[in-house]
Motif scaffolding. Sequence first.
Motif, PDB file in Angstrom:
ATOM      1  N   GLN A  10       0.813  -1.214   0.000  1.00  0.00           N
ATOM      2  CA  GLN A  10       0.000   0.000   0.000  1.00  0.00           C
ATOM      3  C   GLN A  10       0.850   1.269   0.000  1.00  0.00           C
ATOM      4  O   GLN A  10       0.339   2.353  -0.272  1.00  0.00           O
ATOM      5  N   MET A  11       2.133   1.136   0.325  1.00  0.00           N
ATOM      6  CA  MET A  11       3.023   2.298   0.378  1.00  0.00           C
ATOM      7  C   MET A  11       3.909   2.409  -0.851  1.00  0.00           C
ATOM      8  O   MET A  11       4.798   3.260  -0.916  1.00  0.00           O
ATOM      9  N   ALA A  12       3.661   1.567  -1.844  1.00  0.00           N
ATOM     10  CA  ALA A  12       4.506   1.559  -3.039  1.00  0.00           C
ATOM     11  C   ALA A  12       4.473   2.884  -3.795  1.00  0.00           C
ATOM     12  O   ALA A  12       5.423   3.237  -4.492  1.00  0.00           O
ATOM     13  N   GLY A  13       3.377   3.645  -3.670  1.00  0.00           N
ATOM     14  CA  GLY A  13       3.232   4.894  -4.407  1.00  0.00           C
ATOM     15  C   GLY A  13       4.271   5.952  -4.078  1.00  0.00           C
ATOM     16  O   GLY A  13       4.501   6.875  -4.877  1.00  0.00           O
ATOM     17  N   TRP A  14       4.933   5.833  -2.927  1.00  0.00           N
ATOM     18  CA  TRP A  14       5.969   6.805  -2.570  1.00  0.00           C
ATOM     19  C   TRP A  14       7.151   6.762  -3.533  1.00  0.00           C
ATOM     20  O   TRP A  14       7.943   7.712  -3.587  1.00  0.00           O
ATOM     21  N   ARG A  15       7.300   5.693  -4.305  1.00  0.00           N
ATOM     22  CA  ARG A  15       8.422   5.596  -5.245  1.00  0.00           C
ATOM     23  C   ARG A  15       8.421   6.738  -6.255  1.00  0.00           C
ATOM     24  O   ARG A  15       9.453   7.047  -6.857  1.00  0.00           O
ATOM     25  N   GLU A  16       7.279   7.361  -6.454  1.00  0.00           N
ATOM     26  CA  GLU A  16       7.160   8.419  -7.446  1.00  0.00           C
ATOM     27  C   GLU A  16       7.408   9.817  -6.876  1.00  0.00           C
ATOM     28  O   GLU A  16       7.246  10.815  -7.576  1.00  0.00           O
ATOM     29  N   TYR A  17       7.824   9.896  -5.611  1.00  0.00           N
ATOM     30  CA  TYR A  17       7.944  11.196  -4.960  1.00  0.00           C
ATOM     31  C   TYR A  17       9.377  11.699  -4.789  1.00  0.00           C
ATOM     32  O   TYR A  17       9.585  12.782  -4.241  1.00  0.00           O
ATOM     33  N   ALA A  18      10.328  10.934  -5.228  1.00  0.00           N
ATOM     34  CA  ALA A  18      11.722  11.379  -5.156  1.00  0.00           C
ATOM     35  C   ALA A  18      12.567  10.498  -6.064  1.00  0.00           C
ATOM     36  O   ALA A  18      12.186   9.380  -6.398  1.00  0.00           O
ATOM     37  N   ARG A  19      13.703  11.010  -6.444  1.00  0.00           N
ATOM     38  CA  ARG A  19      14.614  10.212  -7.272  1.00  0.00           C
ATOM     39  C   ARG A  19      15.139   9.020  -6.480  1.00  0.00           C
ATOM     40  O   ARG A  19      15.351   7.934  -7.027  1.00  0.00           O
ATOM     41  N   THR A  20      15.369   9.249  -5.175  1.00  0.00           N
ATOM     42  CA  THR A  20      15.848   8.183  -4.296  1.00  0.00           C
ATOM     43  C   THR A  20      14.794   7.887  -3.244  1.00  0.00           C
ATOM     44  O   THR A  20      14.492   8.746  -2.400  1.00  0.00           O
ATOM     45  N   VAL A  21      14.212   6.700  -3.307  1.00  0.00           N
ATOM     46  CA  VAL A  21      13.220   6.266  -2.322  1.00  0.00           C
ATOM     47  C   VAL A  21      13.647   4.903  -1.798  1.00  0.00           C
ATOM     48  O   VAL A  21      13.820   3.957  -2.578  1.00  0.00           O
ATOM     49  N   GLU A  22      13.845   4.827  -0.493  1.00  0.00           N
ATOM     50  CA  GLU A  22      14.266   3.583   0.140  1.00  0.00           C
ATOM     51  C   GLU A  22      13.143   3.048   1.020  1.00  0.00           C
ATOM     52  O   GLU A  22      12.414   3.815   1.644  1.00  0.00           O
ATOM     53  N   TYR A  23      13.036   1.736   1.068  1.00  0.00           N
ATOM     54  CA  TYR A  23      12.047   1.074   1.918  1.00  0.00           C
ATOM     55  C   TYR A  23      12.780   0.286   3.000  1.00  0.00           C
ATOM     56  O   TYR A  23      13.691  -0.493   2.699  1.00  0.00           O
ATOM     57  N   THR A  24      12.373   0.513   4.247  1.00  0.00           N
ATOM     58  CA  THR A  24      13.002  -0.154   5.383  1.00  0.00           C
ATOM     59  C   THR A  24      11.946  -0.840   6.228  1.00  0.00           C
ATOM     60  O   THR A  24      10.949  -0.208   6.615  1.00  0.00           O
TER      61      THR A  24
END
Length: 237
Positions: free
Chosen positions: A200-214
């Motif tokens: 459900q949080m995958a959409g954040w990938r479109e909000y910055a050039r660098t997006v990390e998931y922890t």
Amino acid sequence: MAGNWLLRRPRTDSVARLFCFPYSGVGASMFSRWPEEIDGIEVCPVQPPGRENRSREPHYGSYERFAADLVEFLRPYLDRPFAFFGHCAGALPAFETALRLAGSGLPAPERLFVSAQVAPHHCPHDRYLDLDEEQLRAEMGNLVLLRGGTPHPVLIDLALEVLHEDLEVNRVYRRPSPVALPGPVTVLEWTEDTEIGLDQMAGWREYARTVEYTALPGGHFEFLSAPPLLMKTLSFL
């Protein structure tokens, strides 16, 4: 612009600052169990109007207004590296404030940490939006217990007034499409969180050039106790 947007005045000797945004229905005291600094980074809890020591002030009304007023207050404190942290609904004003800083030509956060929240163009998403009055009252009481306190009916009534106003803001908030931030974003997933999952949080990938998931161990409210792995993750220098 009225009121003090920070629970305490930032120190002049800190090497960096982490501004922490509370979620719906509560104020900056939700970070009372957090240390005052993390590896030399000063923890700066943000206090929105309409609650706790700012209870006499009118509600901010929208995340965009929240961001506009906070940016003006923060100007003197952007003189060293800083980052934003927001959990659940607190991630949304944190994002809007970062976006406002970028649009104003002011220093941007070194990193935006968003915890347990969908991306703005997938909003609204909040379990509280579907709860009735008694269920919300029970949630507020449980939060008091989780923070080590004892629920008091009068205080719960006051918290519910704030919560309803916060939820109205959350209910109507939605970005029509992603907007990129100049700095990196770290998305925090809690492995035992039953309210929101990684997909459900995958959409954040479109909000910055660098997006990390922890991924961090624990449930939706685990962050309240300042678990060591979270503190290590937030050490952004």
